[in-house]
Design a protein around this motif. Sequence first.
Motif: not given
Lengths: 193, 100
Positions: A161-164, B30-35, B73-79, B81-86
Amino acid sequence: MIPVLFVAFAAILVVSSLLVILHRSPLTSALFLVLAFCSLAAIYLLLHAEFIGLVQVVVYAGAIMVLFLFVIMYLNLGRDVESGVTLLLRRGLGWLLAAVLVAEGVVLVSRGLAPGPATPPELGAAAAGNTQQVGLLLYSRYLFPFEVTSIVLLVAMIGVVVIARGRREAAPAGGAAPAAVRSGAAEPPGEDA
Amino acid sequence: MIPLSWLLLLSAVLFALGVVGVLVRRNALVIFMSIELMLNAANLAFVAFARHLNSLDGQVFVFFVMTVAAAEVAVGLAIIVNLFRLRETVFVDEINLLKG
């Protein structure tokens, strides 16, 4: 019958995982990953791990892959552009390393690993109550790790939640911070090109 | 009856495919899926040994691995998404802000 089923599901598993890493479109990769997880669940069922097999379908093929598909569609990703000499070099090195890894596994399994005591033929009555037995073990011997697991999930939930949420609250604090972020975002792509 | 060595070989092949995916692909998703593939290879080895030794502890461990994988997966996908925004990209080659 069981070895035949195992070979069939293992073939589906290997082919679909190969397609996961080879397909250009991330969406197709994710769908092949769902297929891989489902065939892995079938292999778990063949191994009399019914609880794990069903959790595999519910958690992996259900929850985790839905999250993946959601993010892929949210970011609206197309097909990947994969070209260049360095990429070819890296691709060659990657496959080479994987071949070494598999060869190592084959050597270890065929030579280093002693057969050990044979696998018991059938679990019989124990196989019927697999979920019950896993639950008993989970709530007796592994009670503390199980509770720690809930803390892990809680921390992950708060962290996501914090990151997103992004840096939305940085805007009212001062106009300089978002501008710096935007220029930092705009500059390096030009540098790459 | 499935021999233990078949299962371990399948697990090794699955893990190697995950390694190839991480090394070869540039798309962070895709790297995440490989993990995920590599985690599942470990899970398969756990279940195979649990079956071989006729003990359920391996299956309990698979349960824990799945929980950690879900959190990861939840934390990685949030990162991502944030990276894509930036940066407007998910290609790991183009995310080189820390490179000197």
